[in-house]
Design a protein around this motif. Structure first.
Motif, PDB file in Angstrom:
ATOM      1  N   SER A   1      -4.741   0.300   1.793  1.00 50.10           N
ATOM      2  CA  SER A   1      -4.979   0.902   0.483  1.00 50.10           C
ATOM      3  C   SER A   1      -6.362   1.541   0.432  1.00 50.10           C
ATOM      4  O   SER A   1      -6.531   2.670  -0.061  1.00 50.10           O
ATOM      5  CB  SER A   1      -4.847  -0.159  -0.614  1.00 50.10           C
ATOM      6  N   ASP A   2      -7.376   0.834   0.940  1.00 46.05           N
ATOM      7  CA  ASP A   2      -8.727   1.392   0.975  1.00 46.05           C
ATOM      8  C   ASP A   2      -8.802   2.605   1.892  1.00 46.05           C
ATOM      9  O   ASP A   2      -9.506   3.576   1.605  1.00 46.05           O
ATOM     10  CB  ASP A   2      -9.724   0.327   1.445  1.00 46.05           C
TER      11      ASP A   2
ATOM     12  N   TYR B   1     -16.394   3.556  -5.872  1.00 49.13           N
ATOM     13  CA  TYR B   1     -14.988   3.759  -5.496  1.00 49.13           C
ATOM     14  C   TYR B   1     -14.145   2.501  -5.699  1.00 49.13           C
ATOM     15  O   TYR B   1     -12.918   2.569  -5.628  1.00 49.13           O
ATOM     16  CB  TYR B   1     -14.899   4.213  -4.036  1.00 49.13           C
TER      17      TYR B   1
ATOM     18  N   LEU C   1     -12.540   0.797   8.579  1.00 49.51           N
ATOM     19  CA  LEU C   1     -11.179   0.469   8.152  1.00 49.51           C
ATOM     20  C   LEU C   1     -10.166   0.797   9.239  1.00 49.51           C
ATOM     21  O   LEU C   1      -9.191   0.064   9.437  1.00 49.51           O
ATOM     22  CB  LEU C   1     -10.847   1.222   6.862  1.00 49.51           C
TER      23      LEU C   1
ATOM     24  N   PHE D   1     -13.767  -0.142  -3.767  1.00 52.23           N
ATOM     25  CA  PHE D   1     -13.040  -0.541  -2.567  1.00 52.23           C
ATOM     26  C   PHE D   1     -12.712  -2.033  -2.604  1.00 52.23           C
ATOM     27  O   PHE D   1     -13.589  -2.883  -2.800  1.00 52.23           O
ATOM     28  CB  PHE D   1     -13.853  -0.227  -1.307  1.00 52.23           C
ATOM     29  N   ILE D   2     -11.449  -2.352  -2.379  1.00 44.98           N
ATOM     30  CA  ILE D   2     -11.002  -3.746  -2.481  1.00 44.98           C
ATOM     31  C   ILE D   2     -11.584  -4.600  -1.365  1.00 44.98           C
ATOM     32  O   ILE D   2     -12.001  -5.735  -1.589  1.00 44.98           O
ATOM     33  CB  ILE D   2      -9.461  -3.823  -2.459  1.00 44.98           C
ATOM     34  N   THR D   3     -11.629  -4.063  -0.146  1.00 43.03           N
ATOM     35  CA  THR D   3     -12.089  -4.877   0.984  1.00 43.03           C
ATOM     36  C   THR D   3     -13.602  -5.058   0.988  1.00 43.03           C
ATOM     37  O   THR D   3     -14.140  -5.778   1.827  1.00 43.03           O
ATOM     38  CB  THR D   3     -11.654  -4.270   2.334  1.00 43.03           C
TER      39      THR D   3
ATOM     40  N   SER E   1       0.818  -1.212   0.000  1.00 44.22           N
ATOM     41  CA  SER E   1       0.000   0.000   0.000  1.00 44.22           C
ATOM     42  C   SER E   1       0.851   1.262   0.000  1.00 44.22           C
ATOM     43  O   SER E   1       0.353   2.350  -0.261  1.00 44.22           O
ATOM     44  CB  SER E   1      -0.927   0.007   1.224  1.00 44.22           C
TER      45      SER E   1
ATOM     46  N   CYS F   1     -17.122   4.158   6.312  1.00 45.63           N
ATOM     47  CA  CYS F   1     -16.029   3.337   5.788  1.00 45.63           C
ATOM     48  C   CYS F   1     -14.728   3.618   6.532  1.00 45.63           C
ATOM     49  O   CYS F   1     -13.979   2.693   6.886  1.00 45.63           O
ATOM     50  CB  CYS F   1     -15.831   3.609   4.296  1.00 45.63           C
TER      51      CYS F   1
ATOM     52  N   VAL G   1     -10.181   6.210   0.949  1.00 46.42           N
ATOM     53  CA  VAL G   1     -11.273   6.840   1.689  1.00 46.42           C
ATOM     54  C   VAL G   1     -10.884   8.242   2.141  1.00 46.42           C
ATOM     55  O   VAL G   1     -11.652   9.203   1.988  1.00 46.42           O
ATOM     56  CB  VAL G   1     -11.667   5.980   2.917  1.00 46.42           C
TER      57      VAL G   1
ATOM     58  N   ARG H   1      -8.820  -3.391  -7.925  1.00 49.57           N
ATOM     59  CA  ARG H   1     -10.029  -2.565  -7.819  1.00 49.57           C
ATOM     60  C   ARG H   1     -10.994  -2.797  -8.980  1.00 49.57           C
ATOM     61  O   ARG H   1     -12.179  -2.497  -8.879  1.00 49.57           O
ATOM     62  CB  ARG H   1      -9.658  -1.082  -7.765  1.00 49.57           C
TER      63      ARG H   1
END
Length: 363
Positions: free
Chosen positions: A133-134, A193, A170, A195-197, A79, A166, A138, A93
Motif C-alpha cells: 500500500s505504501d 504522506y 519498500l 505512510f503506514i509502515t 492493498s 522510500c 510512493v 493512515r
C-alpha cells in the motif's frame, strides 16, 4: 494519542477494543463484522495522580487519554482492494501508532482465515499489505513530485529525494520505520504522506486463559520477532478482559487477584503505547483539577505549555516546576517553595517525566 487496532479477521480486535473502552463494537465469529472503524477514548491509568491527590485537595482528577480506533480486519490482497482493503488501509493512515493484534491461542470454535494459528505468518500477511500500500502511494506521489520539481520548486525537489529513498526501501521489503530520518524536513515529508509502515507498532498477543503471562511458544516466537524489528509485545487475554469489564470494582479486584494479575490490560497497553510514541507525562495540580498531560520526550517547557493551550506556548514567560517526589518529601507546594525546591525554568528547559508545572504566560 491515537492508536489503530489492526490485524487479520477473527484475531480478537473488536473483543479487545470493547474490553479496553466498552465501545460496543460488533464482535462475532466471522470476517469483516467490523466495516466502519469504531472509536473509543480511554483514560490512561496513572498512579501519580493518586499520589498528587494525597497532598493536594481538588474537585476533579483527569488522566491522559488514549484514542483507540478499531479498524476492520485486513486480508491477503488488501492493498489491491480485497476485503474492502483500500478503504480499511486509509483508516490506518490517520492514526499515530499501530496496535497489531496477533492471535496466539488455539480454539476450534473460532475460525482463522488462514486455517491455523501462526503469529509470524499473520504478521507477514499484514506487513506485506502495508508495504504494498505504501509502495503504491510512493509511486503515485513520486510522479507528481517530479513534475512539480521541473520548475525548480524546492519543496517538490525535497519530496523527490525523500520519495526515492522510500521507494528503494519498500521495494526491498523494508518498513519505513526501520530507518532513522535525521532531517526534520525529511520527517515532515514522511508525516505528510501518512505512510503506514513509518508508524511505530506494538504487537498485542491475544492469549488464552492458561497463558496470561505469555509464556507459551507462540508468544515467545512473537517476542523474538518483535525484538529483531524494534517492536514491543504485550500479552492480553481479550476474553478475560471482556469479563473484567462487566464487573464492579470490588468483583474486578477479586477476579484479578484470583488470576494473579495486578491490573486489567488497559494499563499495560497504555504504557506500551506511551513508550511506542515516545511520550512522558507532566502534571498540573490545583484545587480545581489535577491533570496529567502527555508530551514528547525532549519537549521544551513552552512546547509542554502548548499541549494545554496554544496561547500558553505563544505567550510563554516561564514555568515553576517541581517533581512528584518533591511533593511526597515535603508534603505541600508551600513547603516545596519554602525549602527552595520550586524551580523557575525558562524557554530552554527540557521537560522531565513526572514534572508538576505552573506556567506563566502573557498574550
Amino acid at each position: 494519542m491515537e492508536a489503530g487496532i489492526v490485524g487479520l479477521p477473527n484475531v480478537g480486535k473488536s473483543t479487545l477494543f470493547n474490553a479496553l473502552c466498552a465501545g460496543g463494537a460488533e464482535a462475532n465469529n466471522y470476517p469483516f463484522c467490523t466495516i466502519e472503524p469504531n472509536v473509543g477514548v480511554v483514560p490512561v491509568p496513572d498512579p501519580n495522580l493518586a499520589v498528587l491527590n494525597q497532598f493536594i485537595e481538588t474537585k476533579k482528577i483527569t488522566s491522559s487519554a488514549l484514542k483507540l480506533v478499531d479498524i476492520a480486519g485486513l486480508v491477503k490482497g488488501a492493498s489491491e482492494g480485497q476485503g474492502l482493503g483500500n478503504k480499511f488501509l486509509s483508516h490506518i493512515r490517520e492514526v499515530d501508532a499501530i496496535l497489531e493484534v496477533v492471535r496466539c491461542f488455539e480454539d476450534e470454535n473460532v475460525t482463522h482465515v488462514d486455517g491455523g494459528v501462526d503469529p509470524l505468518r499473520d504478521i507477514s500477511t499484514i506487513e506485506t499489505e502495508l508495504l504494498l500500500s505504501d509502495l503504491q502511494l510512493v509511486e503515485n506521489a513520486y510522479q507528481r513530485a517530479v513534475k512539480q520539481g521541473r520548475s525548480g520548486d524546492k519543496e517538490a525537489l525535497l519530496k523527490v529525494r525523500v520519495l526515492e529513498k522510500c521507494q528503494a526501501l519498500l521495494a526491498e521489503g523494508k518498513a519505513l520505520r526501520t530507518v532513522h530520518w535525521d532531517s526534520p524536513e525529511d520527517r515532515g515529508v514522511i508525516r505528510g504522506y501518512g505512510f503506514i509502515t513509518a508508524k511505530p507498532v506494538l504487537y498485542i498477543a491475544n492469549v488464552d486463559e492458561e497463558d496470561l503471562l505469555g509464556q507459551g511458544q507462540s508468544v515467545q516466537t512473537l517476542r523474538t520477532f518483535a525484538a529483531e524489528h524494534d517492536g514491543g509485545v504485550v500479552p492480553v487475554c481479550a476474553k478475560i478482559e471482556s469479563e473484567l469489564k462487566e464487573l464492579d470494582a470490588a468483583d474486578q479486584a477479586e477476579m484479578l487477584d484470583s488470576l494473579g494479575m495486578t491490573e486489567p490490560a488497559l494499563g499495560a497497553v497504555a504504557r506500551g503505547a506511551y513508550s511506542l510514541l515516545g511520550l512522558q507525562s507532566f502534571y498540573t495540580a490545583g484545587d480545581k483539577e489535577i491533570r496529567a498531560w502527555p508530551v514528547k520526550a525532549g519537549a521544551t517547557a513552552p512546547q509542554a505549555a502548548g499541549v494545554i493551550h496554544s496561547d500558553f506556548e505563544r505567550g510563554f514567560i516561564r514555568a515553576e516546576i517541581y517533581n512528584v517526589d518533591d511533593l511526597v518529601t515535603y508534603k505541600s507546594e508551600a513547603e516545596i517553595r519554602a525549602k527552595g525546591k520550586l524551580r523557575v525554568e525558562g524557554k530552554e528547559y527540557i521537560m522531565q517525566d513526572r514534572d508538576v508545572c505552573h506556567f506563566l504566560f502573557n498574550v
